[in-house]
Design an enzyme around this catalytic site. Sequence first.
Site, PDB file in Angstrom:
ATOM      1  N   LYS A  37     -71.239 -44.563  -1.306  1.00  0.00           N
ATOM      2  CA  LYS A  37     -70.660 -45.215  -1.924  1.00  0.00           C
ATOM      3  C   LYS A  37     -69.693 -46.811  -1.355  1.00  0.00           C
ATOM      4  O   LYS A  37     -69.197 -47.227  -2.060  1.00  0.00           O
ATOM      5  CB  LYS A  37     -69.211 -44.163  -1.255  1.00  0.00           C
ATOM      6  CG  LYS A  37     -68.636 -44.424   0.014  1.00  0.00           C
ATOM      7  CD  LYS A  37     -67.757 -43.204   0.436  1.00  0.00           C
ATOM      8  CE  LYS A  37     -67.796 -41.950   0.428  1.00  0.00           C
ATOM      9  NZ  LYS A  37     -68.856 -41.335   1.533  1.00  0.00           N
ATOM     10  N   HIS A  80     -64.260 -37.790   9.882  1.00  0.00           N
ATOM     11  CA  HIS A  80     -63.780 -39.169  10.221  1.00  0.00           C
ATOM     12  C   HIS A  80     -62.671 -39.690  10.139  1.00  0.00           C
ATOM     13  O   HIS A  80     -61.674 -39.176   9.867  1.00  0.00           O
ATOM     14  CB  HIS A  80     -64.313 -39.478   8.478  1.00  0.00           C
ATOM     15  CG  HIS A  80     -64.168 -40.824   7.554  1.00  0.00           C
ATOM     16  ND1 HIS A  80     -64.369 -42.077   8.316  1.00  0.00           N
ATOM     17  CD2 HIS A  80     -65.630 -41.396   6.871  1.00  0.00           C
ATOM     18  CE1 HIS A  80     -64.280 -43.258   8.113  1.00  0.00           C
ATOM     19  NE2 HIS A  80     -65.123 -43.079   7.104  1.00  0.00           N
ATOM     20  N   GLU A 131     -72.158 -41.647   9.795  1.00  0.00           N
ATOM     21  CA  GLU A 131     -72.466 -41.573   8.217  1.00  0.00           C
ATOM     22  C   GLU A 131     -71.644 -43.490   8.044  1.00  0.00           C
ATOM     23  O   GLU A 131     -70.761 -43.820   7.404  1.00  0.00           O
ATOM     24  CB  GLU A 131     -71.306 -40.990   7.364  1.00  0.00           C
ATOM     25  CG  GLU A 131     -71.741 -39.119   7.328  1.00  0.00           C
ATOM     26  CD  GLU A 131     -70.742 -38.889   6.783  1.00  0.00           C
ATOM     27  OE1 GLU A 131     -69.321 -38.996   6.386  1.00  0.00           O
ATOM     28  OE2 GLU A 131     -70.535 -37.047   6.577  1.00  0.00           O
TER      29      GLU A 131
HETATM   30  C1  LIG Z   1     -67.236 -39.618   3.451  1.00  0.00           C
HETATM   31  C2  LIG Z   1     -67.477 -40.542   4.335  1.00  0.00           C
HETATM   32  N1  LIG Z   1     -67.929 -40.814   5.289  1.00  0.00           N
HETATM   33  C3  LIG Z   1     -68.230 -41.966   5.405  1.00  0.00           C
HETATM   34  C4  LIG Z   1     -67.869 -43.394   4.555  1.00  0.00           C
HETATM   35  C5  LIG Z   1     -67.688 -44.540   5.446  1.00  0.00           C
HETATM   36  O1  LIG Z   1     -67.195 -45.086   5.654  1.00  0.00           O
HETATM   37  P1  LIG Z   1     -67.267 -47.253   6.770  1.00  0.00           P
HETATM   38  O2  LIG Z   1     -67.392 -47.162   5.540  1.00  0.00           O
HETATM   39  O3  LIG Z   1     -65.998 -46.885   7.121  1.00  0.00           O
HETATM   40  O4  LIG Z   1     -67.950 -46.085   7.808  1.00  0.00           O
HETATM   41  C6  LIG Z   1     -66.349 -43.151   3.998  1.00  0.00           C
HETATM   42  C7  LIG Z   1     -65.520 -44.152   3.455  1.00  0.00           C
HETATM   43  O5  LIG Z   1     -64.823 -43.567   3.025  1.00  0.00           O
HETATM   44  C8  LIG Z   1     -66.107 -41.360   3.646  1.00  0.00           C
HETATM   45  O6  LIG Z   1     -65.250 -41.197   2.779  1.00  0.00           O
END
Ligand SMILES: Cc1ncc(COP(=O)(O)O)c(C=O)c1O
Length: 447
Positions: free
Chosen positions: A64, A193, A268
């Site tokens: 994402k 998270h 993640e």
């Molecule tokens: C379920 C989940 N995992 C991982 C991420 C990635 O987070 P970050 O960019 O802070 O590493 C997000 C971001 O919204 C998320 O919703």
Amino acid sequence: MKVVDEERVTVMEGEWSPLDVIREVVAGGVQEDPFYVMDLGEVVARYRRWKELMPRVEPFYAVKCNDDKLLVTTLAALGAGFDCASKAEIELVTSIGVEPQRIIFANPAKMASHIRYASAVGVDAMTFDSETELMKIKQYMPHAQLVIRIRCDAESAQCPLGIKFGCDAVTEAPRLLKLAAVLGLEVIGVSFHVGSGASETGVYARAVSLCRALFTLGRGLGHARMRLVDIGGGFPGATDSDIFEVSQVINAALEEHFPERGVRVIAEPGRYFAAAAYTLAACVHAKRDVAAKDPEGEVDTHTMYFINDGVYGSFNCVLYDHQQVAAEPLYPSSEKELPCSVWGPTCDGLDCVLPSTRLPPLRAGDWLVFRDMGAYTIPVASSFNGFPVPKVRALVDAHLWSVLKELHPLTSAQFVVGERMSLLPPSPPPAAPAPPARAVFVECALK
Ligand SMILES: Cc1ncc(COP(=O)(O)O)c(C=O)c1O
């Protein structure tokens, strides 16, 4: 989703920086639209640093954050797994040959059709945080390997996520684990998270300790194969940031609570891999000098600069990701910096990139550079008002390329070698003769 179907990687020889490349492109005189320069080397360096600092934690890149196919393909080639939140993200990652076992469907509130799709393509691992989700999974994918998502928030974060996802580890998780067992569903682990852009590192230790307690409880309830801890995202991504401190906290917490090596640990990270690799170049196309009286009645003058990318494009990150962006003139100036504001190209008054900053005087046609623009920018950008989403020019150092091109899915068969001049847009042809070739040009068709 804006997946770039075909991408070109320019292989650079000798000394270079993203800024040099932007200057070279702009000097060609035909570039008018905003564009990104993406340094694949930054992604590789960050992957290496992660592995060096947290050898036990497998990164599953959060698609994402930036679904640029080249970024995703490079991370796949390096060996990363993927956090996908939807059917389309799973499609993207599997389309480049990533095995379904390297994907976690990490959206605790999934649509039934997306669960069915995950089941059909063999993506078994998925998160949940509610009773409704368990019932849905029971109906559409009873063989799923479930990961319970708990809430554990950092003291502060750029984008807090606990407000939306994650059950309470003490008051809700035990009941959900019990229900899963009664339904005959298999829970294989716990995820959390701490919030994206988290500003606290100690939170990972608190969260890992909650995971340990739920492992003990879950195993007692019959989830005998609990073996996965997913520490989520939240890691910093800007050029001047580092994961050393947070890695020490995480390693110590894992050693304390999960000394057994049979427990697999994944994370993640999104921002960590994407942010610093992308530098945005945008052009000033208009300006307006304004004078306003301040509360003391003094006349305050400042200049409004209008650039060709705004909050409906790349700078959506200012609104949605709460990013603080910084503008830098493409060429350093000895002139005094003056108060100004920077605005996007659309007709909306909301389209303000920087309400108050200082820059040396600029003219229409001058370019600004914005670093660390790879996270939560491209996939969210729209072409509202008819202004195009910036294209990405990807670059890699020659030394690295010789290694990368051999890695699946970045195979050497996908590269075509040409001349450095291809950095410039193909038409109209540049007036100046080609500069002496100091780099090899490579086209990478990533189908
Ligand atoms: C379920 C989940 N995992 C991982 C991420 C990635 O987070 P970050 O960019 O802070 O590493 C997000 C971001 O919204 C998320 O919703």
